[in-house]
Design a protein around this motif. Structure first.
Motif, PDB file in Angstrom:
ATOM      1  N   ALA A 108      -5.852   3.433   1.778  1.00  0.00           N
ATOM      2  CA  ALA A 108      -5.820   2.185   2.103  1.00  0.00           C
ATOM      3  C   ALA A 108      -4.321   1.955   2.750  1.00  0.00           C
ATOM      4  O   ALA A 108      -4.562   0.902   3.804  1.00  0.00           O
ATOM      5  CB  ALA A 108      -6.052   1.944   0.993  1.00  0.00           C
ATOM      6  N   LEU A 109      -3.810   2.436   2.830  1.00  0.00           N
ATOM      7  CA  LEU A 109      -2.390   2.723   3.685  1.00  0.00           C
ATOM      8  C   LEU A 109      -2.901   2.233   5.348  1.00  0.00           C
ATOM      9  O   LEU A 109      -2.136   1.704   5.681  1.00  0.00           O
ATOM     10  CB  LEU A 109      -1.294   3.916   3.416  1.00  0.00           C
ATOM     11  CG  LEU A 109      -0.372   3.433   4.164  1.00  0.00           C
ATOM     12  CD1 LEU A 109       0.663   2.495   3.932  1.00  0.00           C
ATOM     13  CD2 LEU A 109       1.081   4.253   3.806  1.00  0.00           C
ATOM     14  N   ARG A 156       1.145  -0.988   0.062  1.00  0.00           N
ATOM     15  CA  ARG A 156       0.042   0.014   0.019  1.00  0.00           C
ATOM     16  C   ARG A 156       1.046   1.303  -0.055  1.00  0.00           C
ATOM     17  O   ARG A 156       0.416   2.091  -0.460  1.00  0.00           O
ATOM     18  CB  ARG A 156      -0.763  -0.105   1.249  1.00  0.00           C
ATOM     19  CG  ARG A 156      -2.313  -1.082   1.462  1.00  0.00           C
ATOM     20  CD  ARG A 156      -3.140  -0.863   0.044  1.00  0.00           C
ATOM     21  NE  ARG A 156      -4.531  -1.663   0.375  1.00  0.00           N
ATOM     22  CZ  ARG A 156      -4.929  -2.421  -0.071  1.00  0.00           C
ATOM     23  NH1 ARG A 156      -4.831  -1.522  -1.867  1.00  0.00           N
ATOM     24  NH2 ARG A 156      -5.793  -3.484  -0.089  1.00  0.00           N
ATOM     25  N   TYR A 157       2.152   1.183   0.466  1.00  0.00           N
ATOM     26  CA  TYR A 157       2.900   2.282   0.838  1.00  0.00           C
ATOM     27  C   TYR A 157       3.609   2.417  -0.840  1.00  0.00           C
ATOM     28  O   TYR A 157       3.544   3.541  -1.529  1.00  0.00           O
ATOM     29  CB  TYR A 157       3.904   2.520   1.858  1.00  0.00           C
ATOM     30  CG  TYR A 157       4.653   3.122   1.758  1.00  0.00           C
ATOM     31  CD1 TYR A 157       4.527   4.433   2.852  1.00  0.00           C
ATOM     32  CD2 TYR A 157       6.151   3.357   1.461  1.00  0.00           C
ATOM     33  CE1 TYR A 157       5.272   5.251   2.557  1.00  0.00           C
ATOM     34  CE2 TYR A 157       7.457   4.726   1.516  1.00  0.00           C
ATOM     35  CZ  TYR A 157       6.903   5.547   2.108  1.00  0.00           C
ATOM     36  OH  TYR A 157       7.601   6.777   1.948  1.00  0.00           O
ATOM     37  N   ARG A 158       3.871   1.542  -1.459  1.00  0.00           N
ATOM     38  CA  ARG A 158       4.384   1.765  -2.562  1.00  0.00           C
ATOM     39  C   ARG A 158       3.620   2.364  -3.321  1.00  0.00           C
ATOM     40  O   ARG A 158       3.286   2.904  -4.579  1.00  0.00           O
ATOM     41  CB  ARG A 158       4.468   0.246  -3.218  1.00  0.00           C
ATOM     42  CG  ARG A 158       6.160  -0.178  -3.114  1.00  0.00           C
ATOM     43  CD  ARG A 158       6.649  -1.736  -3.706  1.00  0.00           C
ATOM     44  NE  ARG A 158       5.698  -2.230  -3.609  1.00  0.00           N
ATOM     45  CZ  ARG A 158       6.169  -3.360  -2.314  1.00  0.00           C
ATOM     46  NH1 ARG A 158       7.320  -2.881  -1.986  1.00  0.00           N
ATOM     47  NH2 ARG A 158       5.610  -4.076  -3.060  1.00  0.00           N
ATOM     48  N   ALA A 159       1.462   1.617  -3.644  1.00  0.00           N
ATOM     49  CA  ALA A 159       0.881   2.361  -4.080  1.00  0.00           C
ATOM     50  C   ALA A 159       0.788   3.558  -4.073  1.00  0.00           C
ATOM     51  O   ALA A 159       0.382   4.311  -4.688  1.00  0.00           O
ATOM     52  CB  ALA A 159      -0.283   1.796  -4.021  1.00  0.00           C
ATOM     53  N   ARG A 202      -4.324  -2.690  11.071  1.00  0.00           N
ATOM     54  CA  ARG A 202      -4.035  -3.621  11.040  1.00  0.00           C
ATOM     55  C   ARG A 202      -2.934  -4.737  11.580  1.00  0.00           C
ATOM     56  O   ARG A 202      -2.530  -5.223  12.710  1.00  0.00           O
ATOM     57  CB  ARG A 202      -4.994  -4.723   9.370  1.00  0.00           C
ATOM     58  CG  ARG A 202      -5.974  -4.648   9.558  1.00  0.00           C
ATOM     59  CD  ARG A 202      -6.430  -5.270   7.715  1.00  0.00           C
ATOM     60  NE  ARG A 202      -5.778  -4.907   6.357  1.00  0.00           N
ATOM     61  CZ  ARG A 202      -6.611  -3.364   5.904  1.00  0.00           C
ATOM     62  NH1 ARG A 202      -7.502  -3.495   6.061  1.00  0.00           N
ATOM     63  NH2 ARG A 202      -6.459  -3.699   4.749  1.00  0.00           N
ATOM     64  N   LEU A 203      -2.107  -3.899  10.412  1.00  0.00           N
ATOM     65  CA  LEU A 203      -0.106  -4.449  11.397  1.00  0.00           C
ATOM     66  C   LEU A 203      -0.062  -3.962  12.098  1.00  0.00           C
ATOM     67  O   LEU A 203       0.821  -4.735  13.271  1.00  0.00           O
ATOM     68  CB  LEU A 203       0.425  -3.443  10.690  1.00  0.00           C
ATOM     69  CG  LEU A 203       1.611  -3.823  10.648  1.00  0.00           C
ATOM     70  CD1 LEU A 203       2.352  -5.375  10.658  1.00  0.00           C
ATOM     71  CD2 LEU A 203       2.393  -2.807  10.153  1.00  0.00           C
ATOM     72  N   ARG A 204      -0.598  -2.865  13.213  1.00  0.00           N
ATOM     73  CA  ARG A 204      -0.390  -2.518  14.174  1.00  0.00           C
ATOM     74  C   ARG A 204      -0.894  -3.551  15.477  1.00  0.00           C
ATOM     75  O   ARG A 204      -0.829  -3.668  16.667  1.00  0.00           O
ATOM     76  CB  ARG A 204      -1.257  -1.175  14.475  1.00  0.00           C
ATOM     77  CG  ARG A 204      -0.252  -0.051  13.269  1.00  0.00           C
ATOM     78  CD  ARG A 204      -0.787   1.261  13.897  1.00  0.00           C
ATOM     79  NE  ARG A 204      -0.737   1.841  15.584  1.00  0.00           N
ATOM     80  CZ  ARG A 204      -1.481   2.502  15.657  1.00  0.00           C
ATOM     81  NH1 ARG A 204      -3.303   2.649  15.302  1.00  0.00           N
ATOM     82  NH2 ARG A 204      -1.835   2.736  17.227  1.00  0.00           N
ATOM     83  N   GLY A 246       5.389   0.662   8.182  1.00  0.00           N
ATOM     84  CA  GLY A 246       3.883   1.135   9.575  1.00  0.00           C
ATOM     85  C   GLY A 246       4.689   1.949  10.127  1.00  0.00           C
ATOM     86  O   GLY A 246       5.212   2.770   9.434  1.00  0.00           O
ATOM     87  N   SER A 247       3.913   2.430  11.093  1.00  0.00           N
ATOM     88  CA  SER A 247       3.790   4.075  11.138  1.00  0.00           C
ATOM     89  C   SER A 247       4.365   3.892  12.293  1.00  0.00           C
ATOM     90  O   SER A 247       4.800   5.446  13.243  1.00  0.00           O
ATOM     91  CB  SER A 247       2.804   4.237  11.570  1.00  0.00           C
ATOM     92  OG  SER A 247       1.570   3.267  12.857  1.00  0.00           O
TER      93      SER A 247
END
Length: 575
Positions: A358-359, A164-167, A365-367, A409-410
């Protein structure tokens, strides 16, 4: 699972073939015997770069071949990359290098890049050594371990965030390029608008300028042209002495004698045809004279419009008034494209907004996945501490905001550690000693093994700096790990070696002016007792042998409780 390793001319190992046990393989030997050289050859086969000068024997080819058993996951991984392997087929990784620098890599006999070999190596084996203990201070390595422990949920969430980051970056770049193009088109837009306004007012038609020039020329010389037309008309069909009258007289004369001389009728017909053509020309001259008549102000209007054609052509039509109609159409199309620029930018900005949302959703979800994995990882690691003489120590995972969401991620991930009860947890990199880091790394590997069964682990002297009860605890933990995974361990501690189901001894052998390393399997009970005794005291004297037998017996009993056989499953090596 790793099956065998064949080595030809790797550093001091001239030729050797090792078949690894399915459980715990111990590699032992005197200090300086080259124990780590065996694992160096294995790493070399897995695509890790090595210094040619340190591994290739002079004028000889270095070739290392690693063979392994297939499993469904590995077969699927290979198939995705174009390597179709049958389930019962053995997988082989080969790497070859010469002292001249020529190198080659192969997977299952097919040429492969070093990167592909390295990627496959990471899939089949985890190498844990003092270097990894140092890497344990790296935030990126800690994040990798956490995601691996989190399993599919964390790994898929991390992969989605990266995608998503690449997008989002692509969407931002698209916006940026459109906006820059829009800025550079501002001056062109002004030109197009001005040119289009002038051409809309002029409304040039194809061939119009050429027609105007012709008409303008006729009107400008009308009197002269009319005089010539009248003179010509009078000569052709005038009242006196005209060509029409002369031809009429000739035709009548010929027809009066045509009955007497048959061929004269042909002459008469030709004269008649000439007279008809003359009449047609005269009629055309009459019509042309009519066209020469002009309306009041027509010439002035033509002069004015032609001058406007020429002015507009100089400003907006590359100086060619004949091409203004085509230029008008071209500028109309350009105007339509310019009008759509804002729409394209708006669409690109909307795509960027959607990509950012989306990112952000993927990052949420990753967090969540990482926090859930962190809770379980902390509990699993701390459960190992007591046996590793870290009773009262605490292990945790902290998260620090990055300020924006990136490819990873953040949040930044940090492992925290408190060596003693009552002390606050601080970043592992700042508080743990080298020995503590080694034991924390072992606890982490044991925790990871619980969620990654069937893997192959290589431990390169992670027991450095420990001994006594801690060494015994490390041996028991490696034995427990070997119940579910293949473990290969280079060690100098008898407390670890007694748990091996496959035992290799590396010996340095001098022959003439050369030195080589030999790999010798330790297969019988007596040989094992002698090697364990040597590791305990330097030589197999009676007390050392008794101690070795006791340790082997306890290890066998302990391993049996874990379901391990404590016997080699395959022949160990040929050298």
């Amino acid at each position: 699972m790793l099956r065998s390793l064949r080595i030809e001319n790797f550093a001091l190992i001239r030729s050797a073939e090792v078949e690894f046990g399915a459980e715990l393989t111990a590699c032992t030997g005197e200090t300086g015997s080259g124990k780590s050289m065996l694992l160096g050859a294995l790493s070399f086969a897995c695509g890790i770069r090595n210094d040619i000068e340190s591994i290739a024997r002079q004028n000889l080819r270095t070739l290392v071949t690693l063979r392994l058993d297939a499993n469904p996951e590995l077969l699927a991984w290979l198939a995705e990359r174009g390597y179709e392997i049958e389930e019962d087929e053995e997988i082989a990784l080969e790497r070859e290098i010469s002292r001249s620098g020529k190198s080659a890599a192969r997977i299952c006999g097919r040429s492969a890049s070093l990167a592909s070999l390295r990627d496959l190596g990471r899939e089949i084996v985890d190498i844990v050594g003092q270097h990894e203990a140092q890497r344990l201070t790296s935030a990126s390595f800690q994040r990798t371990l956490l995601d691996r422990f989190g399993g599919a949920r964390s790994l898929e969430a991390a992969a989605e965030v990266a995608e998503r980051y690449r997008a989002l970056l692509e969407a931002r770049e698209r916006c940026k390029s459109l906006e820059e193009a829009r800025r550079t088109e501002r001056e062109r837009e002004a030109f197009v608008r001005d040119a289009l306004a002038a051409l809309d007012a002029l409304r040039p038609q194809a061939e119009e300028y050429a027609s105007m020039r012709e008409r303008r020329s006729i009107l400008a010389h009308g009197e002269r042209i009319a005089a010539a037309f009248r003179t010509a008309h009078e000569a052709l069909r005038g009242e006196e002495g005209s060509a029409d009258r002369a031809l009429g007289a000739a035709d009548a004369a010929l027809r009066s004698v045509a009955a007497l001389v048959p061929e004269i009728a042909g002459f008469a017909s030709r004269v008649e045809a000439l007279q008809g053509e003359l009449v047609d020309v005269a009629l055309e001259l009459d019509r042309s004279l009519e066209r020469l008549e002009r309306a009041p102000g027509e010439l002035e209007a033509l002069e004015s419009r032609a001058a406007e054609f020429e002015r507009v052509a100089r400003l907006y039509g590359n100086g060619d008034p004949h091409a203004l109609a085509a230029r008008w159409e071209e500028l109309r199309e350009a105007s339509e494209l310019l009008d759509g620029g804002e729409e394209r930018i708006a669409a690109a900005r909307e795509n960027e907004r959607v990509a950012a949302e989306a990112l952000a959703a993927a990052d949420d979800r990753l967090r969540a996945a990482r926090r859930e994995a962190a809770t379980r990882l902390s509990a699993s690691v701390e459960a190992e501490f007591a046996a590793l003489s870290l009773a009262g120590a605490r292990f945790g995972v902290s998260f620090e905001p990055r300020g924006e969401i990136g490819a990873r991620g953040s949040e930044r991930t940090h492992f925290t550690f408190s060596p003693n009860r009552g002390e606050p947890e601080r970043p592992l990199a700042k508080i743990a000693s080298g020995g503590e880091r080694s034991r924390v790394l072992l606890a982490l590997v044991l925790a990871l093994a619980a969620v990654r069964r069937g893997a192959s682990y290589i431990f390169d002297e992670v027991d450095a700096g420990i001994g006594g009860a801690v060494a015994a605890a490390v041996g028991e933990r490696l034995s427990r790990l070997a119940a579910d995974a293949q473990v290969i361990c280079v060690t100098h501690l008898a407390q670890i070696a007694v748990h091996a189901s496959t035992h290799l001894v590396l010996e340095k052998v001098a022959t003439g002016d050369t030195t080589a390393i030999a790999l010798c399997p330790v297969e019988g009970p007596k040989e094992r007792e002698n090697e364990i005794a040597r590791m305990l005291s330097g030589e197999p004297h009676r007390q050392a042998l008794e101690h070795a037998r006791e340790m082997l017996a306890r290890a066998k009993e302990s391993d049996g409780s874990l379901g391990r056989s404590s016997r080699p499953r395959r022949p160990a090596s040929r050298s």
